[in-house]
Design an enzyme around this catalytic site. Sequence first.
Site, PDB file in Angstrom:
ATOM      1  N   GLU A 150      40.168 -12.508  29.529  1.00  0.00           N
ATOM      2  CA  GLU A 150      40.514 -13.197  28.282  1.00  0.00           C
ATOM      3  C   GLU A 150      39.649 -12.738  27.110  1.00  0.00           C
ATOM      4  O   GLU A 150      40.118 -12.711  25.959  1.00  0.00           O
ATOM      5  CB  GLU A 150      40.418 -14.711  28.449  1.00  0.00           C
ATOM      6  CG  GLU A 150      39.081 -15.243  28.918  1.00  0.00           C
ATOM      7  CD  GLU A 150      38.973 -15.362  30.424  1.00  0.00           C
ATOM      8  OE1 GLU A 150      38.225 -16.263  30.870  1.00  0.00           O
ATOM      9  OE2 GLU A 150      39.608 -14.572  31.134  1.00  0.00           O
ATOM     10  N   GLY A 160      33.088  -3.599  28.077  1.00  0.00           N
ATOM     11  CA  GLY A 160      32.426  -4.717  27.419  1.00  0.00           C
ATOM     12  C   GLY A 160      33.282  -5.274  26.302  1.00  0.00           C
ATOM     13  O   GLY A 160      34.202  -4.600  25.819  1.00  0.00           O
ATOM     14  N   ALA A 161      32.988  -6.516  25.899  1.00  0.00           N
ATOM     15  CA  ALA A 161      33.786  -7.148  24.844  1.00  0.00           C
ATOM     16  C   ALA A 161      32.926  -7.958  23.878  1.00  0.00           C
ATOM     17  O   ALA A 161      33.416  -8.856  23.211  1.00  0.00           O
ATOM     18  CB  ALA A 161      34.851  -8.060  25.479  1.00  0.00           C
ATOM     19  N   THR A 216      19.236  -7.071  16.111  1.00  0.00           N
ATOM     20  CA  THR A 216      19.828  -6.761  17.396  1.00  0.00           C
ATOM     21  C   THR A 216      20.266  -8.072  18.043  1.00  0.00           C
ATOM     22  O   THR A 216      20.251  -9.121  17.401  1.00  0.00           O
ATOM     23  CB  THR A 216      18.836  -5.953  18.264  1.00  0.00           C
ATOM     24  OG1 THR A 216      19.489  -5.550  19.456  1.00  0.00           O
ATOM     25  CG2 THR A 216      17.588  -6.748  18.591  1.00  0.00           C
ATOM     26  N   LYS A 248      23.447 -10.821  15.664  1.00  0.00           N
ATOM     27  CA  LYS A 248      24.381 -10.103  14.803  1.00  0.00           C
ATOM     28  C   LYS A 248      25.468 -10.988  14.206  1.00  0.00           C
ATOM     29  O   LYS A 248      25.874 -10.790  13.053  1.00  0.00           O
ATOM     30  CB  LYS A 248      24.993  -8.928  15.567  1.00  0.00           C
ATOM     31  CG  LYS A 248      23.969  -7.859  15.942  1.00  0.00           C
ATOM     32  CD  LYS A 248      24.602  -6.703  16.686  1.00  0.00           C
ATOM     33  CE  LYS A 248      23.576  -5.646  17.052  1.00  0.00           C
ATOM     34  NZ  LYS A 248      24.188  -4.488  17.743  1.00  0.00           N
ATOM     35  N   SER A 271      12.938   0.908  17.525  1.00  0.00           N
ATOM     36  CA  SER A 271      13.182   0.949  16.083  1.00  0.00           C
ATOM     37  C   SER A 271      11.902   1.093  15.257  1.00  0.00           C
ATOM     38  O   SER A 271      11.888   1.860  14.282  1.00  0.00           O
ATOM     39  CB  SER A 271      13.961  -0.287  15.645  1.00  0.00           C
ATOM     40  OG  SER A 271      15.277  -0.265  16.159  1.00  0.00           O
ATOM     41  N   ASP A 303      26.182  -0.002  13.062  1.00  0.00           N
ATOM     42  CA  ASP A 303      26.488   0.385  14.444  1.00  0.00           C
ATOM     43  C   ASP A 303      27.743   1.243  14.507  1.00  0.00           C
ATOM     44  O   ASP A 303      27.807   2.201  15.289  1.00  0.00           O
ATOM     45  CB  ASP A 303      26.691  -0.861  15.316  1.00  0.00           C
ATOM     46  CG  ASP A 303      25.383  -1.528  15.702  1.00  0.00           C
ATOM     47  OD1 ASP A 303      24.331  -0.857  15.645  1.00  0.00           O
ATOM     48  OD2 ASP A 303      25.409  -2.720  16.067  1.00  0.00           O
TER      49      ASP A 303
END
Length: 301
Positions: free
Chosen positions: A165, A137-138, A70, A74, A26, A115
């Site tokens: 879950e 991913g979650a 990041t 977040k 960045s 994002d």
Amino acid sequence: MTDPRIQLPSAAQLAVLGSPIAHSQSPAIHTAAYRTLGLAWQYGRHELQSADLASFLAERDEHWRGLSLTMPLKEEAHRLATVLDPIASESGVVNTLFRVTGAGDSAAWAGFNTDVGGLAAAIARENFDASHTLVFGAGATAVSAVLAARSLGAERVTVFARRLETAVDLAQHFDGTQQPGSEAVRVEAAELYLDDALSRAAQRETFVDASLVISTLPGGSVDWDRVATLGLADTFDVSYNPWPSELATRTEALRKRVAAGTGMLVEQALLQIRIFMNGDPALPLENETAVLAAMRDAVVA
């Protein structure tokens, strides 16, 4: 175009925060943009944990204009923001803070999620089809992936996680939601890892119509031999260091296209720069084509 009513400071402080942060591209990307825009703004980096974000913000003086966030900051940034843009509000995720008034303890910070728009723009540039998107991913980035797919017209999104879950929680939160003027998206959950050969075959058959995979999983953290849906569709891998990732190599071997997360990195940074300059991610910059080219040139492959 930049709003002429906004008086930009000749100098400003900005930075990316997170942990780990030493690898972040960045600073190079933002610095290239500000140089192209003729601004002597300074953009650095700071290693920071969630518990330290509030005190860090309280210590910023009036020279600090904005921050990029990041992991793992977040969700905490979302909690601390004084006001939220609609995407940040819906997602529960803030990756951009813009100081709107005051300094120190009296500062008010507006929270944004770039994002979602950045990922959607990067996917669109690759001309990928998001109609049935599989999200690996979650976590926080997976939330943005679901919303990016929805914004691109996805009819169905399936969230895969190592713990079913967590995938179920994310899917239930966004199932049946919609963009204004669009149909509601169907969001469901599935297990990422399946060890039984019959189960893997059945899962692969279930998702054989997938049009796009978005992986939000860190590189090197996944046993891809246990992922039945590997190689079913073109893939956007949010991970970009190192590149090519194992997912990219395996997917290309199965004759599907793969794009790296550097595209998302640049596109979401462009929206952040619009915010830092204009306070609005939808308001383009002057000479934005040249700015974007400079940002892409600053990326280390």
